[in-house]
Design a protein around this motif. Structure first.
Motif, PDB file in Angstrom:
ATOM      1  N   SER A 237       0.820  -1.221   0.000  1.00 54.16           N
ATOM      2  CA  SER A 237       0.000   0.000   0.000  1.00 54.16           C
ATOM      3  C   SER A 237       0.850   1.266   0.000  1.00 54.16           C
ATOM      4  N   LYS A 238       1.849   1.294   0.884  1.00 54.81           N
ATOM      5  CA  LYS A 238       2.649   2.517   1.043  1.00 54.81           C
ATOM      6  C   LYS A 238       3.835   2.515   0.079  1.00 54.81           C
ATOM      7  N   SER A 239       4.573   1.404   0.019  1.00 54.97           N
ATOM      8  CA  SER A 239       5.816   1.383  -0.761  1.00 54.97           C
ATOM      9  C   SER A 239       5.557   1.524  -2.251  1.00 54.97           C
ATOM     10  N   ILE A 289      12.509   2.981  -7.455  1.00 53.82           N
ATOM     11  CA  ILE A 289      11.293   3.791  -7.456  1.00 53.82           C
ATOM     12  C   ILE A 289      10.855   4.137  -6.011  1.00 53.82           C
ATOM     13  N   VAL A 290      11.059   3.174  -5.121  1.00 55.43           N
ATOM     14  CA  VAL A 290      10.691   3.381  -3.712  1.00 55.43           C
ATOM     15  C   VAL A 290      11.693   4.362  -3.065  1.00 55.43           C
ATOM     16  N   TYR A 291      12.965   4.205  -3.418  1.00 50.20           N
ATOM     17  CA  TYR A 291      13.978   5.096  -2.848  1.00 50.20           C
ATOM     18  C   TYR A 291      13.797   6.534  -3.330  1.00 50.20           C
ATOM     19  N   GLU A 296      12.030  11.972  -1.702  1.00 50.66           N
ATOM     20  CA  GLU A 296      11.056  13.058  -1.817  1.00 50.66           C
ATOM     21  C   GLU A 296      10.316  13.250  -0.478  1.00 50.66           C
ATOM     22  N   PHE A 297      10.007  12.136   0.178  1.00 47.01           N
ATOM     23  CA  PHE A 297       9.354  12.248   1.492  1.00 47.01           C
ATOM     24  C   PHE A 297      10.256  12.996   2.478  1.00 47.01           C
ATOM     25  N   ARG A 298      11.567  12.718   2.402  1.00 47.16           N
ATOM     26  CA  ARG A 298      12.475  13.404   3.324  1.00 47.16           C
ATOM     27  C   ARG A 298      12.427  14.920   3.070  1.00 47.16           C
TER      28      ARG A 298
END
Ligand code: PMP
Ligand code: GLU
Length: 399
Positions: A237-239, A289-291, A296-298
């Motif tokens: 869901s999140k990753s 893609i997750v990294y 971006e979240f950081r």
């Protein structure tokens, strides 16, 4: 009419789901709402994953699967756990579920008997205590301290253990605090769990969203003596931005996995076949893609922290994981809104923000911690900027 289910009547509804549903409803009605309510990444599901779901439909992979899920998908999960977490699981130890929430439910269903105590550090994700209660168990809440970055220490855990304790639920990185547990603290917790012969339900759904330069996420199951007593919860869901697909899983000791499969065979049968094929694709994709999302979240975390921390009367720390900021707003209690209403708790504060500046965030009381609010920064920079502006405007209007 006769009584309805006491067990359901006695649990609270999910406030995170309620805030998200209300914000989406108000927006659909044309209201000007900015929502940092739900923990839901704003990007689309990766195209390759979408295509795998479409291909499953085109190829007629639309029939029942085994209750525990499709073998190739479970093999992909086992391979992921080996490659990324150093955990050895056979495919029969993996159960695919309709989201990680369902994996938590199935896990507790397999281990709880009425009266069993389940230890949950607070602030906790809204769902844990309610699911324990739904199953006739007793949630035992351990208060954590902001000075310890909201980590439950081994000592605090040990103090909460009684002869009735069956399990501990640990969410690392943590929703709502963004805490990333250090290896030392996890080691201490694992030691107490092993010494007291407990089970651990380790919810690792935010594992890829950890931002510390000094230490990395480590699965609780990877500590000595833990593999045989841990139920690892995870999902896509999140990753992989797959919230609506409902793709989660649990990796468990063989006997427990068998029980979960039996229960699933009598309840949902299995999660959507199409979603499972999409999940297989996601599990086999490189993590770049997750990294990219993590980086971006950081940036988003730093941006929102910069804005919120400057608002008078609000204090917060920079968390190392997940995608939430958890802010202390207790200094605002006792102040009056322009309409003359005194703010006395986090629900009143969030209701005031929603009604006056159109901002949706979640009250800390949903997570067992009054005096706080949770912001999700799984939203675009524009949304974060608008949210920060509204938040400041709402707070400054309090007298
Ligand atoms: N665990 C935690 C800690 C969560 O925040 C969430 C919210 N998405 C879930 C589990 C449930 O995830 P899913 O959407 O896959 O059910
Ligand atoms: N887990 C997300 C949150 O905490 C989504 C809503 C939910 O399932 O609780 O916002």
């Amino acid at each position: 009419m006769k009584n309805l289910s006491e067990r359901i009547l006695n649990i609270a509804p999910s406030l995170t789901v309620a805030v998200d549903t209300l914000a989406k409803k108000l927006k659909a009605e044309g209201k000007d709402i900015v929502s940092l309510g739900a923990g839901e990444p704003d990007w689309d599901t990766p195209l390759e994953v979408q295509n795998a779901g479409k291909a499953a439909i085109d190829e007629g992979k639309t029939r029942y699967t085994a209750p525990q899920g499709i073998l190739e998908v479970r093999e992909a999960v086992a391979e992921k756990l080996r490659r990324e977490n150093g955990l050895e699981y056979a495919p029969e130890q993996i159960i695919m579920t309709s989201g990680a929430k369902h994996a938590v439910f199935n896990s507790l269903l397999a281990i709880i008997n009425p009266g069993d105590e389940v230890i949950i550090p607070e602030p906790y994700w809204v769902t844990y205590p309610e699911l324990v209660k739904l199953l006739g168990g007793v949630p035992v809440i351990v208060h954590t301290r902001v000075e310890n970055d909201f980590q439950m220490s081994g000592e605090e855990l040990a103090k909460a253990v009684t002869p009735k304790t069956k399990a501990v639920i640990l969410n690392n990185p943590t929703n709502p605090t963004g805490t990333l547990y250090s290896e030392d603290v996890l080691q201490d917790i694992a030691k107490v769990i092993v010494e007291n012969d407990l089970y651990a339900v380790s919810d690792e759904i935010y594992e890829h969203f950890s931002y510390s330069d000094s230490f990395r996420f480590k699965s609780l199951a990877s500590f000595e003596g833990m593999l045989q007593r841990t139920l690892v919860i995870n999902g896509l869901s999140k990753s992989h931005c797959m919230t609506g697909w409902r793709t989660g899983y649990v990796a468990a000791p063989k006997e427990i996995a068998k029980l979960i499969a039996k229960a699933q065979g009598q309840t949902t049968h299995h999660p959507s076949n199409i979603a499972q094929y999409a999940a297989e694709k996601a599990l086999k994709m490189p993590l770049d893609i997750v990294y990219k999302m993590r980086d971006e979240f950081r940036n988003r975390r730093d941006f929102l922290y910069g804005k919120v921390s400057k608002v008078p009367g609000v204090s917060l720390r920079v968390p190392n994981g997940a995608f939430y900021l958890f802010a202390d707003i207790s200094k605002l209690f006792g102040k009056k809104t322009p309409a003359g209403k005194v703010i006395s708790d986090s629900i009143e504060f969030c209701t005031y923000l929603l009604e006056t500046v159109g901002l949706a965030i979640v009250p800390g009381s949903a997570f067992g911690r009054e005096g706080y609010v949770r912001f999700s920064y799984a939203a675009s920079m524009e949304t974060l900027a608008a949210a920060a502006e509204r938040f400041e405007k709402g707070v400054r209007a309090l007298q």
